[in-house]
Design an enzyme around this catalytic site. Structure first.
Site, short mmCIF file in Angstrom:
data_model
loop_
_atom_site.label_atom_id
_atom_site.label_comp_id
_atom_site.label_asym_id
_atom_site.label_seq_id
_atom_site.Cartn_x
_atom_site.Cartn_y
_atom_site.Cartn_z
N TYR A 142 0.82 -1.21 0.00
CA TYR A 142 0.00 0.00 0.00
C TYR A 142 0.86 1.27 0.00
O TYR A 142 0.43 2.30 -0.50
CB TYR A 142 -0.93 0.04 1.23
CG TYR A 142 -2.19 -0.78 1.08
CD1 TYR A 142 -2.13 -2.16 0.90
CD2 TYR A 142 -3.44 -0.18 1.14
CE1 TYR A 142 -3.28 -2.91 0.78
CE2 TYR A 142 -4.60 -0.92 1.03
CZ TYR A 142 -4.51 -2.28 0.86
OH TYR A 142 -5.66 -3.01 0.74
N LYS A 187 4.10 -15.39 3.13
CA LYS A 187 4.37 -16.15 1.90
C LYS A 187 5.89 -16.29 1.84
O LYS A 187 6.54 -15.86 0.87
CB LYS A 187 3.77 -15.38 0.70
CG LYS A 187 3.81 -16.11 -0.61
CD LYS A 187 2.81 -17.25 -0.73
CE LYS A 187 3.00 -18.01 -2.02
NZ LYS A 187 2.29 -19.30 -2.06
N ASP A 219 -1.82 -18.69 1.22
CA ASP A 219 -2.74 -19.48 0.41
C ASP A 219 -3.37 -20.59 1.25
O ASP A 219 -4.57 -20.84 1.21
CB ASP A 219 -2.05 -20.04 -0.86
CG ASP A 219 -0.66 -20.62 -0.60
OD1 ASP A 219 -0.16 -20.51 0.54
OD2 ASP A 219 -0.08 -21.20 -1.55
N ASP A 243 -5.91 -7.45 4.28
CA ASP A 243 -7.06 -6.88 3.55
C ASP A 243 -7.89 -8.00 2.95
O ASP A 243 -9.10 -8.07 3.13
CB ASP A 243 -6.54 -5.94 2.45
CG ASP A 243 -7.68 -5.35 1.64
OD1 ASP A 243 -8.67 -4.92 2.24
OD2 ASP A 243 -7.58 -5.34 0.40
N ASP A 247 -11.83 -9.79 4.32
CA ASP A 247 -13.07 -9.87 3.51
C ASP A 247 -13.55 -11.32 3.48
O ASP A 247 -14.73 -11.60 3.63
CB ASP A 247 -12.83 -9.40 2.07
CG ASP A 247 -13.20 -7.93 1.86
OD1 ASP A 247 -13.01 -7.13 2.80
OD2 ASP A 247 -13.69 -7.59 0.77
C1 IPM Z 1 -10.27 -1.87 3.90
C2 IPM Z 1 -10.60 -1.32 2.52
C3 IPM Z 1 -9.50 -0.37 2.11
C4 IPM Z 1 -8.19 -1.14 2.05
C5 IPM Z 1 -9.75 0.35 0.79
C6 IPM Z 1 -11.08 1.08 0.77
C7 IPM Z 1 -8.63 1.30 0.45
O1 IPM Z 1 -10.78 -2.34 1.61
O2 IPM Z 1 -10.22 -1.08 4.87
O3 IPM Z 1 -10.11 -3.09 4.03
O4 IPM Z 1 -7.87 -1.76 1.02
O5 IPM Z 1 -7.46 -1.13 3.04
MN MN Z 2 -10.56 -4.36 2.44
#
Ligand code: IPM
Ligand code: MN
Length: 353
Positions: A142, A187, A219, A243, A247
């Protein structure tokens, strides 16, 4: 306690869920006798429109003056499909993380017994899953050096020893208060940065002999998380892996709308949902406010106010039990409650206890 809160509603559904978070904070401060004041500030696409910067200096100063930030969401489709846009709302989020030194992102993954069936995974796999993912938030891909032209582009994944040490310590401190099990996700079979993570982790692990440490390739971890989520207690990992894995982890709980997070580090801590701005739902009063409300629980707990946090969690559980739910988690035949109705129900619950 006196608490000065910077409120950053942001874009999309941000303002609607932010309002519920603020109302819950006000109810709690009334109920427990705290003095909480709110100062609003711009961020994201709305800040680009207003002043041309997704994290304006004034917003930064408001955050620095505050004891905590209640953040909601940023992101706007106007920018998503325009790779040439010079400024993007997400840059505001990255600027906030970097300038406030928020290197530790704490994402707890829990299941709610009344929602286990909402997970795409089988009930007996997800029920009882309870772990936290500690995501490094100010390093890695990032923030590493980037280059982009029409034929070639790169991002660099840089980590230094002090950056790795401090995030690992956060993970081990959490583990000491939990089931004493840390999984370091990397990794290391491919990436040099991961090999440094593993080397440093092996050293830090020796300082915590009561904690079991294991190392897992990302993975493999992504598979294990949906095969046997109860295996995990504390996961610690770099920015990009964290990240993606969080999710994925939200599927265990059943809805993105349920997961709060805390980002802490050098300056003011930030409390926010893990979900995004869901622009399609903007203004429709259908977004689930629970992730934002649970981030208020994390905020109070951060300041040692455990009873306040408990009451919020109890109110959230009670709302789910009573089927006071937004459409995406409502039971068949149940009335779909709006964002503000769920918020109001929780506020009433807090006042009555
Ligand atoms: C998160 C989001 C952010 C990230 C985006 C919106 C930049 O997905 O907070 O997980 O990738 O960190
Ligand atoms: Mn995210």
């Amino acid at each position: 306690m006196n608490l000065k809160i910077a409120v950053l509603p942001g874009d999309g559904i941000g303002p609607e869920i932010s309002q519920q978070g603020v109302d819950v904070m006000s109810a709690l401060s009334h109920r427990f006798g705290h003095q909480v004041s709110f100062e609003y500030a711009l961020c994201g696409a709305e800040a680009i429109d207003a002043v041309g910067d997704p994290f304006p200096e004034e917003t930064f100063q408001t955050c620095m003056r505050a004891d905590a930030v209640l953040f909601s969401a940023i992101g706007d489709p106007r920018f998503d499909n325009d790779p040439t846009a010079k400024v993007r709302p997400e840059q505001g989020l990255l600027a906030m993380r970097k300038r406030l030194g928020l290197f530790a992102n704490i994402r707890p993954i829990q299941t709610f017994p009344s929602l286990v069936h909402k997970s795409p995974l089988k009930d007996d796999i997800v029920s009882g899953a309870d772990f936290i993912c500690i995501r490094e938030l100010t390093g890695g891909l990032y923030f590493g050096e980037k280059y982009e032209d029409d034929d070639r582009a790169y991002d660099t994944n840089v980590y230094t020893r002090p950056e790795i040490e401090r995030i690992l310590r956060v993970a081990y401190e959490y583990a000491m208060r939990r089931r004493r099990h840390v999984t370091v996700v990397d990794k290391a079979n491919i990436l040099a940065s991961s090999r440094l993570w593993r080397k440093v982790a092996q050293e830090i692990a020796q300082e915590y002999p009561d904690v079991t440490t294991d190392y897992m390739y990302v993975d493999n971890a992504s598979m294990r998380m949906i095969q046997e989520p109860r295996f995990f207690d504390v996961i610690v990992t770099e920015n990009t892996f964290g990240d993606i894995l969080t999710d994925e982890a939200s599927c265990i709980t059943g809805s993105m709308g349920l997961l709060p997070s805390a980002s802490t580090g050098e300056h003011t801590p930030v409390f926010e949902p893990i979900h995004g701005s869901w622009p399609q739902a903007k203004g429709k009063n259908i977004a689930n406010p629970l992730a934002q409300i649970l981030s208020v629980a994390m905020l109070f707990e951060h300041f040692g106010l455990a009873e306040e946090g408990r009451l919020v969690r109890q109110a959230v559980d009670a709302s789910l039990e009573a089927n006071v739910r937004t459409p995406e988690i409502q039971v068949p035949g149940g009335a779909p409650f709006g964002t503000s109705e769920v918020g109001r129900w929780i506020v009433d619950y807090i006042h009555k206890r």
